[in-house]
Scaffold this motif. Structure first.
Motif, PDB file in Angstrom:
ATOM      1  N   ASP A   9       1.696  -4.403  -8.481  1.00 26.89           N
ATOM      2  CA  ASP A   9       0.248  -4.464  -8.684  1.00 26.89           C
ATOM      3  C   ASP A   9      -0.341  -5.783  -8.203  1.00 26.89           C
ATOM      4  N   ALA A  10       0.450  -6.859  -8.255  1.00 33.11           N
ATOM      5  CA  ALA A  10      -0.051  -8.172  -7.847  1.00 33.11           C
ATOM      6  C   ALA A  10      -0.329  -8.241  -6.350  1.00 33.11           C
ATOM      7  N   THR A  11       0.340  -7.396  -5.583  1.00 32.74           N
ATOM      8  CA  THR A  11       0.160  -7.424  -4.124  1.00 32.74           C
ATOM      9  C   THR A  11      -0.539  -6.170  -3.593  1.00 32.74           C
ATOM     10  N   TRP A  12      -0.980  -5.311  -4.505  1.00 32.26           N
ATOM     11  CA  TRP A  12      -1.523  -4.009  -4.088  1.00 32.26           C
ATOM     12  C   TRP A  12      -2.866  -4.171  -3.403  1.00 32.26           C
ATOM     13  N   ARG A  13      -2.993  -3.478  -2.271  1.00 32.79           N
ATOM     14  CA  ARG A  13      -4.248  -3.534  -1.508  1.00 32.79           C
ATOM     15  C   ARG A  13      -4.790  -2.141  -1.196  1.00 32.79           C
ATOM     16  N   GLY A  14      -4.208  -1.136  -1.755  1.00 33.35           N
ATOM     17  CA  GLY A  14      -4.650   0.213  -1.470  1.00 33.35           C
ATOM     18  C   GLY A  14      -5.974   0.534  -2.131  1.00 33.35           C
ATOM     19  N   PRO A  15      -6.668   1.563  -1.643  1.00 31.44           N
ATOM     20  CA  PRO A  15      -7.964   1.946  -2.233  1.00 31.44           C
ATOM     21  C   PRO A  15      -7.822   2.528  -3.629  1.00 31.44           C
ATOM     22  N   SER A  64       0.445   9.196  -1.367  1.00 32.18           N
ATOM     23  CA  SER A  64      -0.473   9.389  -2.483  1.00 32.18           C
ATOM     24  C   SER A  64      -0.831  10.862  -2.662  1.00 32.18           C
ATOM     25  N   SER A  65      -1.147  11.544  -1.562  1.00 34.68           N
ATOM     26  CA  SER A  65      -1.522  12.960  -1.668  1.00 34.68           C
ATOM     27  C   SER A  65      -0.328  13.810  -2.079  1.00 34.68           C
ATOM     28  N   THR A  99       0.848  -1.187   0.000  1.00 35.86           N
ATOM     29  CA  THR A  99       0.000   0.000   0.000  1.00 35.86           C
ATOM     30  C   THR A  99       0.883   1.236   0.000  1.00 35.86           C
ATOM     31  N   TYR A 100       0.277   2.390  -0.254  1.00 38.16           N
ATOM     32  CA  TYR A 100       0.992   3.656  -0.090  1.00 38.16           C
ATOM     33  C   TYR A 100       1.380   3.848   1.371  1.00 38.16           C
TER      34      TYR A 100
END
Length: 214
Positions: A123-129, A84-85, A78-79
Motif C-alpha cells: 500500500d505504501a507504494t501503490w499507484r493504481g486507480p 483487477s478485472s 500497480t495491478y
C-alpha cells in the motif's frame, strides 16, 4: 426458450467449456529446472487435473509480484493488466482466492502478522486507480515462517492445500518453476502471460473444476 432447448444449449455450452478445459488443463506438467523459471517459448505452461476424489469448491491461489501486481522501476506498484478485472470476476462468482508469496520471515511470527506487513509495504507504494483487493484474500495469505520455507520449497503450497478443507486448489504464477512445483503437489497450476493463451485461467474453467467429480 423452452426447457428442452435450454437443456440442449446448456449441454453444448458445457461441451465447449470441457473441450477448452481439456486443451488448457490436460497438458502434462513438465519438470522445470531453476534456470527455466523465467517465461519463454519453452517454458512449462499448465498442469495436471486433480484427483477424482477431491471435492469441488476450488480455491484459487496466486503468486503476488508479477502475477497480480507489477513493481515499476521507480518503486511504484500497480495491478498487472487484467488482474483487477479477473479478481472482480472471481469475486462475483463467489470463488475464493488466496496468496502464496515469499516475504521475509522476519516480518512476523504468524501468517497474519506477515500478511499485515505485506499489505503495509504494498500500500505504501501503490499507484493504481483502485486499491489492491486485500479483502478478497481474507486469511488465505501463506508466507514463509523461515527462510527455508521460501518458494520453490513446497512447504507453502502444502500448507495452503491443507488449509483448503479438501477443496480443489488452483495456483497461478508467472514462472514455470513455481507452476511445476504446484502441479506436482496436486494443484491445477497455470502459468500466466504465455503467448496465445488467456492471461489468467478463465473463470468459467475454474467453476468447471468445482463441478467435476464433486
Amino acid at each position: 426458450m423452452n426447457g428442452s432447448a435450454s437443456d440442449s444449449s446448456a449441454r453444448v455450452g458445457l461441451a465447449l467449456v470441457a473441450a477448452l478445459a481439456s486443451s488448457l488443463l490436460c497438458t502434462p506438467a513438465t519438470a522445470a529446472a531453476p534456470e527455466e523459471a523465467d517465461k519463454g517459448p519453452g517454458a512449462a505452461v499448465t498442469t495436471i487435473m486433480p484427483e477424482h476424489g477431491e471435492r469441488g469448491c476450488p480455491v484459487v491461489y496466486f503468486d503476488l509480484g508479477e502475477t497480480l501486481v507489477h513493481t515499476a522501476g521507480d518503486g511504484s506498484t500497480t495491478y498487472l493488466p487484467g488482474a483487477s478485472s479477473y479478481l472482480r470476476t472471481l469475486r462475483e462468482r463467489h470463488i475464493r482466492v488466496g496468496l502464496i508469496t515469499n516475504v521475509p520471515a522476519s516480518w512476523g511470527t504468524t501468517d497474519a502478522e506477515r500478511a499485515a506487513r505485506l499489505r503495509t509495504e504494498v500500500d505504501a507504494t501503490w499507484r493504481g486507480p483502485a486499491a489492491f483487493a486485500w479483502a478478497d484474500f481474507g486469511d488465505r495469505i501463506r508466507t514463509p515462517r523461515t527462510e527455508a520455507e521460501r518458494k520453490p520449497s513446497p512447504v507453502l503450497w502444502q500448507r495452503a492445500k491443507e488449509d483448503s478443507a479438501g477443496c480443489r486448489v488452483v495456483y497461478q504464477a508467472e514462472t514455470a518453476q513455481e507452476v511445476s512445483v504446484a502441479s506436482s503437489l496436486g494443484y491445477v497450476a497455470y502459468q500466466i502471460g504465455m503467448p496465445q493463451r488467456p492471461a489468467f485461467l478463465p473463470a468459467g474453467l475454474v467453476e468447471l473444476l468445482g463441478r467435476r467429480h464433486a
